[in-house]
Design a protein around this motif. Structure first.
Motif, PDB file in Angstrom:
ATOM      1  N   ASP A 106      35.828  49.533  -2.858  1.00 34.41           N
ATOM      2  CA  ASP A 106      37.122  48.768  -1.943  1.00 34.41           C
ATOM      3  C   ASP A 106      36.315  47.855  -1.010  1.00 34.41           C
ATOM      4  O   ASP A 106      37.022  47.173  -0.318  1.00 34.41           O
ATOM      5  N   VAL A 107      34.825  48.181  -0.682  1.00 32.21           N
ATOM      6  CA  VAL A 107      34.291  47.363   0.223  1.00 32.21           C
ATOM      7  C   VAL A 107      35.156  47.430   1.539  1.00 32.21           C
ATOM      8  O   VAL A 107      35.469  46.660   2.246  1.00 32.21           O
ATOM      9  N   THR A 108      35.460  48.638   2.267  1.00 26.45           N
ATOM     10  CA  THR A 108      36.016  49.046   3.229  1.00 26.45           C
ATOM     11  C   THR A 108      35.479  49.956   4.091  1.00 26.45           C
ATOM     12  O   THR A 108      34.713  50.955   3.497  1.00 26.45           O
ATOM     13  N   GLY A 109      35.392  50.267   5.406  1.00 24.78           N
ATOM     14  CA  GLY A 109      34.784  51.301   6.021  1.00 24.78           C
ATOM     15  C   GLY A 109      34.995  50.865   7.628  1.00 24.78           C
ATOM     16  O   GLY A 109      35.059  50.101   7.838  1.00 24.78           O
ATOM     17  N   LYS A 110      34.239  52.244   8.229  1.00 23.36           N
ATOM     18  CA  LYS A 110      34.260  52.009   9.707  1.00 23.36           C
ATOM     19  C   LYS A 110      32.972  52.874  10.119  1.00 23.36           C
ATOM     20  O   LYS A 110      32.402  53.520   9.258  1.00 23.36           O
ATOM     21  N   LEU A 111      32.576  52.326  11.023  1.00 25.96           N
ATOM     22  CA  LEU A 111      31.149  52.994  11.697  1.00 25.96           C
ATOM     23  C   LEU A 111      31.092  52.915  13.222  1.00 25.96           C
ATOM     24  O   LEU A 111      31.472  51.751  13.753  1.00 25.96           O
ATOM     25  N   MET A 112      30.927  54.109  13.888  1.00 26.90           N
ATOM     26  CA  MET A 112      30.799  54.154  15.231  1.00 26.90           C
ATOM     27  C   MET A 112      29.809  54.600  15.827  1.00 26.90           C
ATOM     28  O   MET A 112      29.296  55.977  15.261  1.00 26.90           O
ATOM     29  N   LEU A 113      28.861  54.033  16.500  1.00 25.16           N
ATOM     30  CA  LEU A 113      27.782  54.530  17.204  1.00 25.16           C
ATOM     31  C   LEU A 113      27.667  54.351  18.794  1.00 25.16           C
ATOM     32  O   LEU A 113      28.223  53.669  19.222  1.00 25.16           O
ATOM     33  N   SER A 114      27.259  55.401  19.346  1.00 18.66           N
ATOM     34  CA  SER A 114      27.069  55.497  20.760  1.00 18.66           C
ATOM     35  C   SER A 114      25.878  55.784  21.384  1.00 18.66           C
ATOM     36  O   SER A 114      25.089  56.735  20.654  1.00 18.66           O
TER      37      SER A 114
END
Length: 159
Positions: free
Chosen positions: A40-48
């Protein structure tokens, strides 16, 4: 580096970063998670990231962004902790579209400056699925930066 913890999942449809945690006894800490659906070419990435000083953060940035590191080194040294948050989000532009909406936001909280830098791009789904760097680099990139420096000086840039 301690602690060091990485948990990654991969199958033909999904790439998942369930846990990413890396640190040093000197106070440097990287933490993150995310998930991307390849079909679906969707997503999330969170980096801190957190460090006890800007100098520590510059040492991490230097190998991948030497020009940015050089500019950060030119800033006056001020004692204090530094925090960065990076969020990436990819979604389909619409169900019938052949493009995706991708955005990134970097929040900065340091004694020398505070603010955010955001960017948006709408690459083709085919380029994202295949990670076609040549096609991705031809996509129009919009960005906005709002930073406040020491003494209350504000910078705002957009393109």
């Amino acid at each position: 580096m301690r602690p060091f913890s990485v948990q990654v999942g991969y199958d033909p449809k999904t790439l998942t970063l369930d846990r990413f945690k890396v640190g040093e006894p000197t106070g440097l800490m990287l933490d993150g998670s995310g998930s991307f659906d390849r079909n679906d070419v969707t997503g999330k990435l969170m980096l801190s990231a957190g460090a006890s000083s800007l100098a520590q953060a510059i040492n991490v940035v230097s190998p991948v962004a030497p020009r940015l590191a050089e500019r950060l080194r030119a800033m006056p040294a001020v004692a204090g902790a530094v925090k960065f948050k990076l969020g990436l989000d990819v979604a389909k532009a619409s169900p019938s579209s052949d493009r995706a909406n991708a955005s990134a936001v970097l929040d900065i909280d340091a004694p020398q400056m505070k603010g955010s830098i955001s960017s948006k791009v709408s690459p083709t789904l085919v380029a994202l699925r295949g990670f076609d760097v040549a096609a991705l680099s031809g996509s129009e990139l919009l960005w906005d930066a709002r930073l406040t420096g020491q003494g209350g000086r504000c910078w705002r840039c957009s393109a």
